[in-house]
Design an enzyme around this catalytic site. Structure first.
Site, PDB file in Angstrom:
ATOM      1  N   THR A  94      23.007  52.464  23.597  1.00 27.49           N
ATOM      2  CA  THR A  94      22.688  53.845  22.446  1.00 27.49           C
ATOM      3  C   THR A  94      23.494  53.053  21.311  1.00 27.49           C
ATOM      4  O   THR A  94      24.525  54.243  21.168  1.00 27.49           O
ATOM      5  CB  THR A  94      22.979  54.832  23.326  1.00 27.49           C
ATOM      6  OG1 THR A  94      24.852  54.931  23.915  1.00 27.49           O
ATOM      7  CG2 THR A  94      22.478  54.852  24.038  1.00 27.49           C
ATOM      8  N   THR A  96      25.454  51.801  17.521  1.00 27.73           N
ATOM      9  CA  THR A  96      26.031  52.856  16.233  1.00 27.73           C
ATOM     10  C   THR A  96      24.356  52.256  15.058  1.00 27.73           C
ATOM     11  O   THR A  96      23.796  51.323  15.364  1.00 27.73           O
ATOM     12  CB  THR A  96      27.101  52.513  15.697  1.00 27.73           C
ATOM     13  OG1 THR A  96      28.348  52.751  16.604  1.00 27.73           O
ATOM     14  CG2 THR A  96      26.590  53.434  13.945  1.00 27.73           C
ATOM     15  N   SER A 133      22.989  56.575  30.051  1.00 27.74           N
ATOM     16  CA  SER A 133      23.186  55.974  28.893  1.00 27.74           C
ATOM     17  C   SER A 133      24.422  57.383  28.085  1.00 27.74           C
ATOM     18  O   SER A 133      24.713  58.481  28.354  1.00 27.74           O
ATOM     19  CB  SER A 133      22.340  55.921  27.663  1.00 27.74           C
ATOM     20  OG  SER A 133      21.972  54.575  28.712  1.00 27.74           O
ATOM     21  N   CYS A 274      31.997  50.539  23.349  1.00 30.31           N
ATOM     22  CA  CYS A 274      32.407  51.855  23.351  1.00 30.31           C
ATOM     23  C   CYS A 274      32.980  52.740  22.497  1.00 30.31           C
ATOM     24  O   CYS A 274      32.061  53.290  22.212  1.00 30.31           O
ATOM     25  CB  CYS A 274      31.388  52.255  24.955  1.00 30.31           C
ATOM     26  SG  CYS A 274      30.609  52.087  25.688  1.00 30.31           S
ATOM     27  N   LYS A 335      39.079  42.499  27.146  1.00 33.96           N
ATOM     28  CA  LYS A 335      39.993  43.356  27.605  1.00 33.96           C
ATOM     29  C   LYS A 335      40.132  42.184  29.095  1.00 33.96           C
ATOM     30  O   LYS A 335      38.690  41.343  29.430  1.00 33.96           O
ATOM     31  CB  LYS A 335      40.371  44.634  28.254  1.00 33.96           C
ATOM     32  CG  LYS A 335      38.576  44.628  29.339  1.00 33.96           C
ATOM     33  CD  LYS A 335      38.861  46.089  29.626  1.00 33.96           C
ATOM     34  CE  LYS A 335      38.926  46.473  31.001  1.00 33.96           C
ATOM     35  NZ  LYS A 335      38.934  47.380  31.085  1.00 33.96           N
ATOM     36  N   ARG A 342      32.297  42.780  23.104  1.00 32.72           N
ATOM     37  CA  ARG A 342      31.872  43.180  22.235  1.00 32.72           C
ATOM     38  C   ARG A 342      32.269  43.342  21.700  1.00 32.72           C
ATOM     39  O   ARG A 342      33.251  44.313  22.387  1.00 32.72           O
ATOM     40  CB  ARG A 342      30.477  44.073  22.906  1.00 32.72           C
ATOM     41  CG  ARG A 342      29.081  43.751  22.747  1.00 32.72           C
ATOM     42  CD  ARG A 342      27.814  44.817  23.903  1.00 32.72           C
ATOM     43  NE  ARG A 342      28.492  44.667  25.511  1.00 32.72           N
ATOM     44  CZ  ARG A 342      27.807  45.664  26.011  1.00 32.72           C
ATOM     45  NH1 ARG A 342      27.305  46.756  25.513  1.00 32.72           N
ATOM     46  NH2 ARG A 342      28.359  46.231  27.510  1.00 32.72           N
TER      47      ARG A 342
HETATM   48  P1  NAD Z   1      23.607  46.428  27.830  1.00 33.65           P
HETATM   49  O1  NAD Z   1      23.486  46.648  26.342  1.00 33.65           O
HETATM   50  O2  NAD Z   1      24.363  46.247  28.742  1.00 33.65           O
HETATM   51  O3  NAD Z   1      22.295  46.913  29.000  1.00 33.65           O
HETATM   52  C1  NAD Z   1      21.649  48.020  28.468  1.00 33.65           C
HETATM   53  C2  NAD Z   1      20.050  46.852  28.475  1.00 33.65           C
HETATM   54  O4  NAD Z   1      18.833  47.898  28.438  1.00 33.65           O
HETATM   55  C3  NAD Z   1      19.749  45.934  28.230  1.00 33.65           C
HETATM   56  O5  NAD Z   1      19.754  44.900  28.876  1.00 33.65           O
HETATM   57  C4  NAD Z   1      18.521  45.980  27.210  1.00 33.65           C
HETATM   58  O6  NAD Z   1      17.512  44.979  26.930  1.00 33.65           O
HETATM   59  C5  NAD Z   1      18.115  47.702  27.773  1.00 33.65           C
HETATM   60  N1  NAD Z   1      16.610  48.188  27.231  1.00 33.65           N
HETATM   61  C6  NAD Z   1      16.836  48.892  25.631  1.00 33.65           C
HETATM   62  N2  NAD Z   1      15.473  49.238  25.501  1.00 33.65           N
HETATM   63  C7  NAD Z   1      15.136  48.756  26.819  1.00 33.65           C
HETATM   64  C8  NAD Z   1      13.656  49.094  26.792  1.00 33.65           C
HETATM   65  N3  NAD Z   1      13.325  50.928  26.223  1.00 33.65           N
HETATM   66  N4  NAD Z   1      13.255  49.544  27.689  1.00 33.65           N
HETATM   67  C9  NAD Z   1      13.857  48.232  29.208  1.00 33.65           C
HETATM   68  N5  NAD Z   1      15.364  47.501  29.175  1.00 33.65           N
HETATM   69  C10 NAD Z   1      15.759  48.113  28.164  1.00 33.65           C
HETATM   70  O7  NAD Z   1      24.436  48.450  27.246  1.00 33.65           O
HETATM   71  P2  NAD Z   1      25.232  48.863  29.053  1.00 33.65           P
HETATM   72  O8  NAD Z   1      26.782  48.159  28.483  1.00 33.65           O
HETATM   73  O9  NAD Z   1      25.243  49.013  30.777  1.00 33.65           O
HETATM   74  O10 NAD Z   1      25.791  50.191  28.349  1.00 33.65           O
HETATM   75  C11 NAD Z   1      24.486  51.165  28.672  1.00 33.65           C
HETATM   76  C12 NAD Z   1      24.988  52.961  27.842  1.00 33.65           C
HETATM   77  O11 NAD Z   1      26.410  52.884  28.991  1.00 33.65           O
HETATM   78  C13 NAD Z   1      25.246  52.736  26.725  1.00 33.65           C
HETATM   79  O12 NAD Z   1      24.726  54.070  26.277  1.00 33.65           O
HETATM   80  C14 NAD Z   1      26.602  52.997  26.712  1.00 33.65           C
HETATM   81  O13 NAD Z   1      27.560  53.561  26.217  1.00 33.65           O
HETATM   82  C15 NAD Z   1      27.524  53.748  28.137  1.00 33.65           C
HETATM   83  N6  NAD Z   1      28.104  53.126  28.826  1.00 33.65           N
HETATM   84  C16 NAD Z   1      28.661  51.849  28.904  1.00 33.65           C
HETATM   85  C17 NAD Z   1      29.748  51.094  29.781  1.00 33.65           C
HETATM   86  C18 NAD Z   1      30.397  49.778  30.548  1.00 33.65           C
HETATM   87  O14 NAD Z   1      31.244  49.963  29.927  1.00 33.65           O
HETATM   88  N7  NAD Z   1      29.658  48.896  29.229  1.00 33.65           N
HETATM   89  C19 NAD Z   1      30.194  52.234  30.455  1.00 33.65           C
HETATM   90  C20 NAD Z   1      30.224  53.564  30.355  1.00 33.65           C
HETATM   91  C21 NAD Z   1      29.006  54.434  29.632  1.00 33.65           C
HETATM   92  C1  UGA Z   2      36.024  52.582  28.509  1.00 27.71           C
HETATM   93  C2  UGA Z   2      36.692  53.462  29.341  1.00 27.71           C
HETATM   94  O1  UGA Z   2      37.674  52.933  29.463  1.00 27.71           O
HETATM   95  C3  UGA Z   2      35.423  54.223  29.908  1.00 27.71           C
HETATM   96  O2  UGA Z   2      36.205  55.392  30.976  1.00 27.71           O
HETATM   97  C4  UGA Z   2      33.745  54.094  29.424  1.00 27.71           C
HETATM   98  O3  UGA Z   2      33.219  54.796  30.779  1.00 27.71           O
HETATM   99  C5  UGA Z   2      34.002  53.137  29.037  1.00 27.71           C
HETATM  100  O4  UGA Z   2      34.853  52.830  27.864  1.00 27.71           O
HETATM  101  C6  UGA Z   2      32.169  53.252  28.098  1.00 27.71           C
HETATM  102  O5  UGA Z   2      32.100  54.446  28.170  1.00 27.71           O
HETATM  103  O6  UGA Z   2      32.305  52.325  27.775  1.00 27.71           O
HETATM  104  P1  UGA Z   2      36.005  50.308  29.010  1.00 27.71           P
HETATM  105  O7  UGA Z   2      35.923  50.133  27.444  1.00 27.71           O
HETATM  106  O8  UGA Z   2      34.889  49.089  30.009  1.00 27.71           O
HETATM  107  O9  UGA Z   2      36.288  51.451  29.825  1.00 27.71           O
HETATM  108  O10 UGA Z   2      37.426  49.343  28.795  1.00 27.71           O
HETATM  109  P2  UGA Z   2      38.500  50.185  29.094  1.00 27.71           P
HETATM  110  O11 UGA Z   2      40.332  49.596  29.911  1.00 27.71           O
HETATM  111  O12 UGA Z   2      38.528  52.295  28.548  1.00 27.71           O
HETATM  112  O13 UGA Z   2      39.786  49.074  27.460  1.00 27.71           O
HETATM  113  C7  UGA Z   2      39.242  49.795  26.327  1.00 27.71           C
HETATM  114  C8  UGA Z   2      39.823  49.096  25.347  1.00 27.71           C
HETATM  115  O14 UGA Z   2      41.487  49.469  25.216  1.00 27.71           O
HETATM  116  C9  UGA Z   2      40.031  47.462  25.699  1.00 27.71           C
HETATM  117  O15 UGA Z   2      40.010  46.721  24.608  1.00 27.71           O
HETATM  118  C10 UGA Z   2      41.830  47.407  26.566  1.00 27.71           C
HETATM  119  O16 UGA Z   2      42.098  46.635  26.173  1.00 27.71           O
HETATM  120  C11 UGA Z   2      42.186  48.483  25.095  1.00 27.71           C
HETATM  121  N1  UGA Z   2      43.375  49.521  25.996  1.00 27.71           N
HETATM  122  C12 UGA Z   2      43.662  50.357  26.886  1.00 27.71           C
HETATM  123  C13 UGA Z   2      44.872  49.224  25.410  1.00 27.71           C
HETATM  124  O17 UGA Z   2      44.990  48.822  24.717  1.00 27.71           O
HETATM  125  N2  UGA Z   2      45.329  49.937  26.120  1.00 27.71           N
HETATM  126  C14 UGA Z   2      45.499  50.761  26.804  1.00 27.71           C
HETATM  127  O18 UGA Z   2      46.575  50.986  27.536  1.00 27.71           O
HETATM  128  C15 UGA Z   2      44.299  50.821  27.708  1.00 27.71           C
END
Ligand code: NAD
Ligand code: UGA
Length: 455
Positions: A94, A96, A133, A274, A335, A342
């Site tokens: 999802t 921007t 998501s 994120c 990290k 990303r």
């Molecule tokens: P990602 O880009 O790694 O994975 C998303 C996948 O979805 C991709 O492989 C893409 O090819 C696939 N995709 C997109 N559209 C599709 C469709 N129509 N049909 C089938 N496949 C499709 O993304 P992510 O990091 O896994 O994040 C996914 C969601 O989870 C986001 O909304 C993000 O904000 C949220 N989220 C991410 C994290 C994280 O640590 N990365 C943590 C919590 C929440």
């Molecule tokens: C973050 C949240 O921690 C998760 O709960 C959430 O699910 C996720 O985003 C998401 O929605 O994608 P993530 O981005 O994987 O997880 O990693 P974090 O540990 O939160 O670190 C985020 C960034 O902040 C990193 O660059 C890290 O180095 C930095 N950070 C974190 C700091 O600079 N200082 C800190 O004390 C903690």
């Protein structure tokens, strides 16, 4: 009516879909889980020995489940899995929006909408559609509207079940979550999903809310976490000019039980896919509802982060340009313990240095060099090269930047490195990971974020 989830489909095999479904399959051997993705190379990687996501512990979970009750298939083969599913998770990106209303801030729901259309087309019977998501608040309305156009005689419930895992600790976070959040309007659907998690998550850690609260809680949680990092980074700059030490200040703050010790580590800025997008999404929502001051408040958290990255890059560029103009960058991931870069601070810092005409020597133990190279902008042809070992990367460097807190950087042999780096080299530690005593003993000056230059 009591519902049971025995068949799960998940659309999106990324950093969230893959690990999350693997842990569900591991903890619920009676549930059949199918993960679907448009990206066939990614699916092939999930089916290989080299998984597309690096996460400690993930290989073991996949080894236990793949081919048992977990499978990864391309989307063109996914229709039957959706038809058979009691529950379909939407776990796609999802990002921007880059164009149209809200471009630059609002979340692009295009991928989610495509999933909803795919589910509407293929689902049979009653299907629980689950937002995994991260979505803007009230996104479920959009999904419901699309599902209502289903050509099939199917019925749907929509739940919000946002994911809180952090990369690098995803498996631990999934196996022992602080909480699992389920937002919904139909108690039977909420109960059915809660029953899946109840196989390993204690009941009191399964929080049930309304749909809109669940959607907003996820955005708010990320915004609060990002705000803490920006707060400590704002303090880090003040520490550097006053002689206070940010780690000492953070320790004092963290011992106040009302504040708590986590997320108080000063850094070169937060990264990851994120925090920025979710902050901007929150800013957009506030603006959309006419809430100017809250919008400005959350925007300032992001602005401080940009400033932190920029000032660090400026300091390093100034030092390197006085010398031979070569910088070694240790750590490209956003990290440690992930191959994900990303929105990594390393991207902006490297691009700033390249624009300043600095030649870069890059190293990271997990990040794919070709993929990282593709996001660098080197219009001035300053040049960049990748190295497998830190000791190679620092050869001839006038400045050494540490941008990821990989464990190996805490134990670098600075005496040895000082013999290959350029004379006058300076270390810029953006993660308070370098041993300042060892570096000083090797005659290397260190600038540490939140501490300043070692005297
Ligand atoms: P990602 O880009 O790694 O994975 C998303 C996948 O979805 C991709 O492989 C893409 O090819 C696939 N995709 C997109 N559209 C599709 C469709 N129509 N049909 C089938 N496949 C499709 O993304 P992510 O990091 O896994 O994040 C996914 C969601 O989870 C986001 O909304 C993000 O904000 C949220 N989220 C991410 C994290 C994280 O640590 N990365 C943590 C919590 C929440
Ligand atoms: C973050 C949240 O921690 C998760 O709960 C959430 O699910 C996720 O985003 C998401 O929605 O994608 P993530 O981005 O994987 O997880 O990693 P974090 O540990 O939160 O670190 C985020 C960034 O902040 C990193 O660059 C890290 O180095 C930095 N950070 C974190 C700091 O600079 N200082 C800190 O004390 C903690």
């Amino acid at each position: 009516m009591k519902r049971r989830i025995l068949n799960i489909a998940c659309i999106g095999a990324g950093y969230v879909g893959g690990p999350t479904m693997a842990v569900i399959a591991d903890r619920c051997p009676h549930v059949s889980v199918t993960v679907i993705d448009l990206n066939e190379a990614r699916i092939a990687a999930w089916n290989s020995d080299t998984l597309p996501v690096y996460e400690p512990g993930l290989d073991e979970v996949i080894r236990r489940t793949r081919g048992r009750n977990l499978r990864f298939i391309p989307q063109r083969e996914g229709a039957a899995a959706v038809a058979a599913a009691d529950a379909v998770f939407i776990s796609v990106n999802t990002p921007t929006k880059t164009q149209g209303a809200g471009a630059g801030k609002a979340s692009d729901l295009g991928y989610v909408e495509a999933c909803a259309r795919y589910i509407a087309e293929h689902a049979l019977g009653h299907t629980i559609v689950i937002e995994k998501s991260t979505m803007p608040v009230r996104a479920a309305d959009t999904i419901k509207r699309i599902l209502a156009t289903s050509p099939r005689v199917g019925t749907f419930d929509v739940l919000s079940n946002p994911e809180f895992l952090a990369e690098g600790t995803a498996i631990r976070d999934l196996e022992k979550p602080d909480r699992v959040l389920i937002g919904g309007e139909t108690p039977a659907a909420v109960d059915a999903l809660a029953e899946v998690y109840a196989h390993w998550v204690p009941d009191q850690a399964i929080l049930r809310t309304g749909l809109w609260s669940a959607e907003l809680s996820k955005l708010a949680a990320n915004a609060f976490l990002a705000q803490r990092v920006s707060s400590i980074n704002a303090i880090s700059a003040l520490c550097e000019v006053t002689g206070a030490q940010v780690e000492e200040v953070a320790k004092v703050l963290g011992t106040d039980t009302r504040i708590g010790p986590k997320f108080l580590k000063a850094s070169v800025g937060f990264g990851g896919s994120c925090f920025k997008k979710d902050l901007l999404s929150l800013v957009y929502l506030c603006e959309f509802y006419g809430l100017t001051e809250p919008a400005a408040y959350w925007q300032s958290v992001q602005d401080l982060n940009e400033w932190q990255k920029r000032r660090f890059a400026q300091m390093a560029a100034t030092h390197a340009k006085k010398q031979g103009g070569v910088v070694a960058v240790l750590g490209l991931a956003f990290k440690k313990n992930t191959n994900d870069f990303r929105e990594s601070p390393a991207i902006d810092i490297c691009n700033y240095l390249l624009a300043a005409g600095v030649r870069l020597r890059l190293q990271d133990e997990r990040v794919d060099p070709h993929m990282f190279g593709a996001v660098l902008v080197d219009d001035h042809k300053a040049g960049f090269d990748f190295f497998c070992e830190a000791a190679e990367a620092v050869r001839g460097a006038d400045a050494i930047l540490v941008l990821t807190e990989w464990d190996q950087y805490a134990t670098l042999d600075w005496r040895k490195l000082s013999t290959v780096a350029a004379p006058g080299v300076m270390i810029f530690d953006g993660r308070t990971v370098v041993d300042p005593v060892a570096a000083s003993a090797a005659g290397l000056p260190v600038f540490t974020v939140g501490i300043g230059a070692a005297k």
